[in-house]
Design a protein around this motif. Structure first.
Motif, short mmCIF file in Angstrom:
data_model
loop_
_atom_site.label_atom_id
_atom_site.label_comp_id
_atom_site.label_asym_id
_atom_site.label_seq_id
_atom_site.Cartn_x
_atom_site.Cartn_y
_atom_site.Cartn_z
N LEU A 71 42.27 67.02 7.41
CA LEU A 71 41.15 67.94 7.60
C LEU A 71 40.05 67.70 6.58
O LEU A 71 38.88 68.00 6.84
N THR A 74 37.05 65.65 7.76
CA THR A 74 36.06 66.19 8.69
C THR A 74 34.77 66.61 7.99
O THR A 74 33.79 66.95 8.66
N SER A 75 34.76 66.59 6.66
CA SER A 75 33.55 66.99 5.93
C SER A 75 32.53 65.86 5.84
O SER A 75 31.38 66.09 5.44
N ARG A 82 33.93 59.81 9.14
CA ARG A 82 35.07 60.71 9.28
C ARG A 82 36.32 59.96 9.68
O ARG A 82 37.43 60.27 9.19
N LEU A 123 44.03 65.28 15.37
CA LEU A 123 42.91 65.10 14.46
C LEU A 123 42.41 63.66 14.50
O LEU A 123 41.21 63.40 14.44
N ASP A 126 40.63 63.09 17.87
CA ASP A 126 39.27 63.66 17.82
C ASP A 126 38.31 62.72 17.10
O ASP A 126 37.16 62.56 17.52
N ARG A 127 38.77 62.09 16.01
CA ARG A 127 37.91 61.16 15.28
C ARG A 127 37.58 59.95 16.14
O ARG A 127 36.45 59.47 16.16
N GLU A 130 35.09 60.95 19.07
CA GLU A 130 33.69 61.13 18.68
C GLU A 130 33.04 59.79 18.31
O GLU A 130 31.85 59.61 18.49
#
Length: 201
Positions: A71, A74-75, A82, A123, A126-127, A130
């Motif tokens: 997590l 994600t910043s 990311r 996670l 998702d990376r 995107e």
């Protein structure tokens, strides 16, 4: 649960993790964990109804820790940053939490309820998605691409923890090797790389 009860549970989980890594799920028993933790068997049963529940808890906590590391990635400001940060976070989790890593990934576990790295893997998915949406990575099956990346980083981290990549040097030196290796994989998945290959064909 009071503070003392929480401390006892945490201690039991730490002891169980050590036993699980060393002996596997088949070699773990609640009585042995109680003896090693210097508590009564009844104390173990107050926190865990069965051996399977204890193993499930060890594995679940390990994946929660892994998710916390992922997590942090994600910043970063861009999809590719990311994704790169997620790869770095995976290695950092393995090196900073070797017992947890071994317990969840390098130990055969027979638990009452199959524990899978669903949230942690999502996670990564998702990376990857995107990056594909941003046309950083070539459009392909997201799950297959994420699995390929996971297999690569997991293989490197596991070989390191098992001692098979000791020749890579210190952890800092291994980190540089890891980054180079993962970088080569990511380059092969990039949109520009695919276009270049087609133009050269």
């Amino acid at each position: 649960m009071g503070a003392a009860g929480g401390q006892t549970r945490d201690h039991l989980l730490a002891v169980a993790t050590e036993v699980l890594v060393r002996d596997g799920a088949d070699g773990l028993s609640l009585r042995d964990v109680a003896r090693r933790a210097d508590v009564s068997a009844a104390a173990v049963y107050r926190h865990f109804a069965s051996k399977e529940a204890l193993v499930d808890a060890v594995v679940s906590i390990g994946f929660q820790k892994l998710c916390w590391y992922l997590l942090q990635a994600t910043s970063e400001k861009t999809p590719r940053a990311r994704l790169d940060a997620a790869g770095a976070a995976y290695l950092r989790f393995a090196l900073e939490n070797p017992q947890d890593y071994r317990a969840i990934f390098m130990t055969p576990c027979k638990t009452s309820e199959k524990v899978v790295p669903g949230e942690a893997f999502q996670l990564l998915v998702d990376r990857v998605r995107e990056c594909m949406d941003a046309r950083v990575l070539v459009r392909a099956d997201v799950i297959q691409t994420a699995t390929t990346i996971w297999a690569h980083v997991h293989g490197l981290a596991s070989l390191r923890l098992s001692g098979h990549l000791a020749q890579a040097g210190t952890d800092a030196e291994f980190k540089r090797f890891y980054e180079q290796s993962v970088g080569k994989l990511m380059t092969s998945l990039e949109v520009n790389t695919v276009h270049k290959r087609k133009s050269q064909a």
